[in-house]
Design a protein around this motif. Structure first.
Motif, short mmCIF file in Angstrom:
data_model
loop_
_atom_site.label_atom_id
_atom_site.label_comp_id
_atom_site.label_asym_id
_atom_site.label_seq_id
_atom_site.Cartn_x
_atom_site.Cartn_y
_atom_site.Cartn_z
N PRO A 470 0.83 -1.21 0.00
CA PRO A 470 0.00 0.00 0.00
C PRO A 470 0.86 1.26 0.00
CG PRO A 470 0.03 -1.01 2.19
CD PRO A 470 0.76 -1.95 1.28
N LEU A 471 0.59 2.14 -0.94
CA LEU A 471 1.32 3.41 -1.03
C LEU A 471 0.32 4.53 -1.25
CD1 LEU A 471 4.33 2.53 -3.42
CD2 LEU A 471 4.42 2.88 -0.94
N PRO A 472 0.54 5.69 -0.64
CA PRO A 472 -0.32 6.84 -0.93
C PRO A 472 -0.21 7.21 -2.41
CG PRO A 472 1.07 7.24 1.00
CD PRO A 472 1.58 6.00 0.36
N PRO A 473 -1.26 7.75 -2.99
CA PRO A 473 -1.21 8.10 -4.42
C PRO A 473 -0.02 8.99 -4.79
CG PRO A 473 -3.46 8.26 -3.61
CD PRO A 473 -2.60 7.99 -2.41
N ALA A 474 0.33 9.93 -3.92
CA ALA A 474 1.43 10.85 -4.23
C ALA A 474 2.79 10.17 -4.23
CB ALA A 474 1.44 12.01 -3.23
N VAL A 475 2.84 8.96 -3.66
CA VAL A 475 4.10 8.24 -3.52
C VAL A 475 4.21 7.10 -4.53
CG1 VAL A 475 5.50 6.93 -1.84
CG2 VAL A 475 4.17 8.88 -1.08
N GLU A 476 3.16 6.87 -5.28
CA GLU A 476 3.08 5.72 -6.18
C GLU A 476 4.25 5.66 -7.16
OE1 GLU A 476 1.73 2.20 -7.53
OE2 GLU A 476 0.82 3.32 -5.86
N ARG A 477 4.84 6.80 -7.45
CA ARG A 477 5.93 6.85 -8.42
C ARG A 477 7.10 5.94 -8.06
NH1 ARG A 477 9.09 12.16 -8.31
NH2 ARG A 477 10.66 10.94 -7.20
N ILE A 478 7.32 5.68 -6.78
CA ILE A 478 8.50 4.91 -6.39
C ILE A 478 8.30 3.41 -6.55
CG2 ILE A 478 9.22 6.70 -4.78
CD1 ILE A 478 8.35 4.85 -2.48
N ARG A 479 7.08 2.98 -6.88
CA ARG A 479 6.85 1.55 -7.10
C ARG A 479 7.42 1.16 -8.46
NH1 ARG A 479 2.81 -1.22 -4.66
NH2 ARG A 479 1.43 0.61 -4.55
N ALA A 480 8.10 0.02 -8.49
CA ALA A 480 8.67 -0.47 -9.75
C ALA A 480 8.47 -1.97 -9.86
CB ALA A 480 10.15 -0.13 -9.84
N ALA A 481 8.22 -2.41 -11.08
CA ALA A 481 8.12 -3.85 -11.35
C ALA A 481 9.53 -4.39 -11.56
CB ALA A 481 7.26 -4.09 -12.58
N VAL A 482 10.02 -5.13 -10.57
CA VAL A 482 11.37 -5.68 -10.61
C VAL A 482 11.25 -7.20 -10.58
CG1 VAL A 482 13.60 -5.80 -9.44
CG2 VAL A 482 12.30 -3.66 -9.44
N PRO A 483 11.86 -7.90 -11.53
CA PRO A 483 11.80 -9.37 -11.51
C PRO A 483 12.29 -9.93 -10.18
CG PRO A 483 12.73 -8.59 -13.57
CD PRO A 483 12.62 -7.39 -12.68
N ASP A 484 11.68 -11.00 -9.74
CA ASP A 484 12.00 -11.57 -8.44
C ASP A 484 13.48 -11.92 -8.31
OD1 ASP A 484 10.13 -11.78 -6.33
OD2 ASP A 484 10.55 -13.93 -6.18
N ASP A 485 14.09 -12.40 -9.40
CA ASP A 485 15.48 -12.81 -9.32
C ASP A 485 16.46 -11.64 -9.38
OD1 ASP A 485 14.98 -12.19 -11.94
OD2 ASP A 485 16.05 -13.90 -12.79
N VAL A 486 15.93 -10.44 -9.54
CA VAL A 486 16.78 -9.24 -9.60
C VAL A 486 16.72 -8.45 -8.30
CG1 VAL A 486 17.11 -7.03 -10.81
CG2 VAL A 486 16.63 -9.10 -12.11
N LYS A 487 15.66 -8.65 -7.52
CA LYS A 487 15.44 -7.81 -6.34
C LYS A 487 16.63 -7.78 -5.39
CE LYS A 487 10.38 -8.12 -6.08
NZ LYS A 487 9.24 -8.58 -5.24
N LEU A 488 17.21 -8.94 -5.10
CA LEU A 488 18.27 -9.01 -4.10
C LEU A 488 19.57 -8.38 -4.58
CD1 LEU A 488 18.66 -9.85 -1.21
CD2 LEU A 488 19.23 -12.17 -1.97
N LEU A 489 19.64 -8.05 -5.87
CA LEU A 489 20.82 -7.32 -6.36
C LEU A 489 20.92 -5.94 -5.72
CD1 LEU A 489 20.98 -8.23 -10.16
CD2 LEU A 489 22.18 -9.30 -8.23
#
Length: 591
Positions: A470-489
């Motif tokens: 959950p993110l406030p609408p004004a903060v939604e910009r920081i959400r990114a679709a990152v593949p699961d195998d890339v996240k821990l990088l």
């Protein structure tokens, strides 16, 4: 004008080239662009594209495929005949191997030349020992940094500065700078701020009533009312080279009015476009648009992008304040409390999102760390931990020696302050930072022992890698679709490979701490965080920091591919360049 180039001497140029050739060989080998051939007695050979020129050197290959090359052992030969060492010649010798195209190559050579000139300037300055710098003040340490980004070879481009501008505005010059203030009509400008701040309070505190009265009088003399405008701090270079030219129509129509300098003096930080107020250190940093090419990007600021900045910072500050683990770690952020930007209607209509033409006039105000200090505490950029003086002594070693602590104990204090909050943000919130040395400030006690970490450059760098968080609408910009195998990088690459790799090698080379002890201490910090947070056990297993290997994500490959727009900011994960895997140094320390 001869004084302006006094640092460009044969001796300084020769040394700067040797050091940069060392870095290029080391980092290109690390990224598997080069494959040094082992000879004997710890020596290696790299053969140029023509098959005739050879580079030979002595090196130790450490954890994470880190090539620690002795610069004084490097030779360049053609069929046995010695050739001078020159970083530009190295790039030309290896242009096919490096995959440099015709458009990228000349600009890259210019960036290399500028990086060499910066190194020569630093070599011409008074030498400071690691021990002296370790005990210096916050801004003396900031301007005393000599290396730049540890991974990038061409890391001091600043293309667009002439020699006088370089010496006026480069952070290593340490010169005082007064920012220009431009009045921007409110029908084209937008100001946003944190919930506890507004425009009038901010501007009054930053400029003072006397300066504001002077600005208002200037505007009145033009038949204009200052209340119809927002005041924007502007880098002097940006006004003279971009706004007064590219935005000439806005100036002519008096939508933009340059009101002159403010009273306060600032000092440029390592990021070039951010300024620390030396007249009143408790006041905000100011980050400005600066359309020079540096390390893969033109360093402008987007008016549209800045608009959500205060809301993002408020959200993150509240998250940290509400999390007991983060509070115990001492983590603090420097909130970007206000932002202002100007939209040029015609360029906005013509240029796509992300274009440099939409990033020419914006600014933000970031909190100063100075008011956060308790008695006996002091500040140092985390980049200083990778600094090495001219005698080869690392500043981190000097801090450890002065602390009175065992090196392992000092390292653990540092990891508790820096690594623990990064781990917790990732595992508890799918939240990642860009935690390189320039983006982190360490709070040290009087003995040089890390007490806590302060993270900065928040809104442009943080990312939430969870589609359902959950993110406030004004903060939604920081959400990114990152593949699961890339996240821990976000930990493996940004922390282990791009910072700990260098710190571990420096401490080992100096005889302060072995690599084995370094990574065992990192592993202990990770295990302790896991033991203290059993509610995150499923995620610890899913994103395993003790896995045997991880993908090698390469930064120089990005710059060599496109040195003017290194990453697609709309899809950063999709821009990554990989080259096989690295053996994880934590894998040996599972218990």
């Amino acid at each position: 004008m001869n004084d302006a180039v006094a640092h460009l001497t044969p001796a300084h140029w020769q040394r700067a080239n040797r050091l940069l050739v060392r870095k290029a060989l080391a980092e290109f080998a690390h990224e598997r662009l080069l494959h040094p051939e082992p000879l004997s007695s710890g020596r290696y050979r790299v053969t140029a594209d023509d098959g005739e020129v050879e580079y030979r050197f002595a090196a130790t290959v450490r954890a994470l495929d880190h090539w620690q090359i002795d610069p004084d052992t490097i030779t360049r030969q053609r069929v046995g005949a010695d050739l001078p060492l020159d970083a530009l010649d190295l790039i030309l010798d290896l242009r096919r191997t490096l995959g440099l195209g015709e458009q990228v190559l000349p600009v890259y050579l210019e960036e290399i030349t500028s990086t060499l000139a910066s190194a020569a300037f630093k070599l011409a300055g008074p030498p400071l020992t690691a021990a002296e710098l370790a005990g210096a003040g916050f801004q003396a340490i900031e301007s005393g940094m000599t290396e730049g980004h540890p991974c990038f070879v061409a890391n001091n481009g600043r293309l667009g500065f002439d020699i006088a501008e370089y010496q006026a505005y480069a952070p290593e010059a340490g010169r005082p700078v007064r920012l220009l203030w431009v009045a921007a009509h409110r029908d084209r400008s937008t100001f946003t701020s944190s919930a506890d701040l507004d425009y009038d309070r901010l501007i009054s505190a930053e400029l003072g009533e006397s300066t504001l009265r002077g600005f208002a009088a200037t505007m009145a003399g033009l038949g204009l009312n200052l209340d119809d405008f927002h005041l924007i701090p502007v880098h002097p270079w940006q006004w003279g080279n971009r706004l007064a030219v590219t935005f000439a129509g806005e100036v002519a129509r008096r939508r933009l009015i340059c009101l002159g300098e403010g009273d306060d003096e600032y000092r440029a930080q390592q990021s070039i476009r951010t300024f620390f107020n030396t007249s009143a250190p408790e006041k905000h940093y100011v980050k400005t648009a600066l359309s020079v090419l540096n390390m893969g990007f033109l360093r402008g600021l987007s008016a549209e992008y800045m608009e959500a900045t205060p809301a993002i910072n408020d959200w993150l500050a509240a998250l940290i304040a509400g999390d007991e683990v983060l509070k115990r770690s001492g983590l603090t952020i420097l909130r970007e409390r206000a932002a202002v930007g100007y939209r040029h209607a015609q360029y906005a209509a013509a240029a796509p999102k992300g274009s440099p033409y939409r990033k020419m006039l914006a600014a933000l105000w970031r909190e100063s760390p100075v008011p956060l200090l308790a008695p006996g505490e002091r500040l140092a950029t985390m980049a200083s931990l990778l600094h090495v003086d001219r005698d080869g002594v690392p500043l981190a070693g000097a801090l450890i020696a002065g602390s009175g602590l065992d090196p392992v104990d000092w390292l653990r204090r540092y990891l508790d302050a820096y690594l623990t909050p990064l781990l917790h943000c990732f595992y508890a919130y799918d939240l990642a930072f860009m935690p390189h040395g320039e983006n982190v400030i360490l709070v040290l006690d009087e003995r040089g022992v890390p007490q806590r970490a302060i993270f900065k450059d928040i809104a442009e760098e943080i990312v939430v890698m969870n589609a359902d968080a959950p993110l406030p609408p004004a903060v939604e910009r920081i959400r990114a679709a990152v593949p699961d195998d890339v996240k821990l990088l976000s930990i493996f690459t940004d922390v282990f490979d791009c910072f700990f790799r260098f710190l571990s090698a420096l401490l080992a080379e100096a005889g302060v701490l072995t690599e084995e002890a370094f990574w065992a201490t990192v592993a202990a910090c990770v295990r302790d965080h896991q033991a203290a947070n059993p509610q995150l056990a499923e995620r610890f297993g899913r994103y395993d920091l003790f896995v045997g290997e991880f993908a090698l994500s390469c930064l120089n490959r990005l710059q060599l591919r496109n040195n003017q727009q290194m990453v697609d900011l709309n899809d950063p994960a999709g821009s990554l360049q990989f080259a096989g895997t690295l053996t994880n140094p934590l894998a040996r320390h599972t218990s």
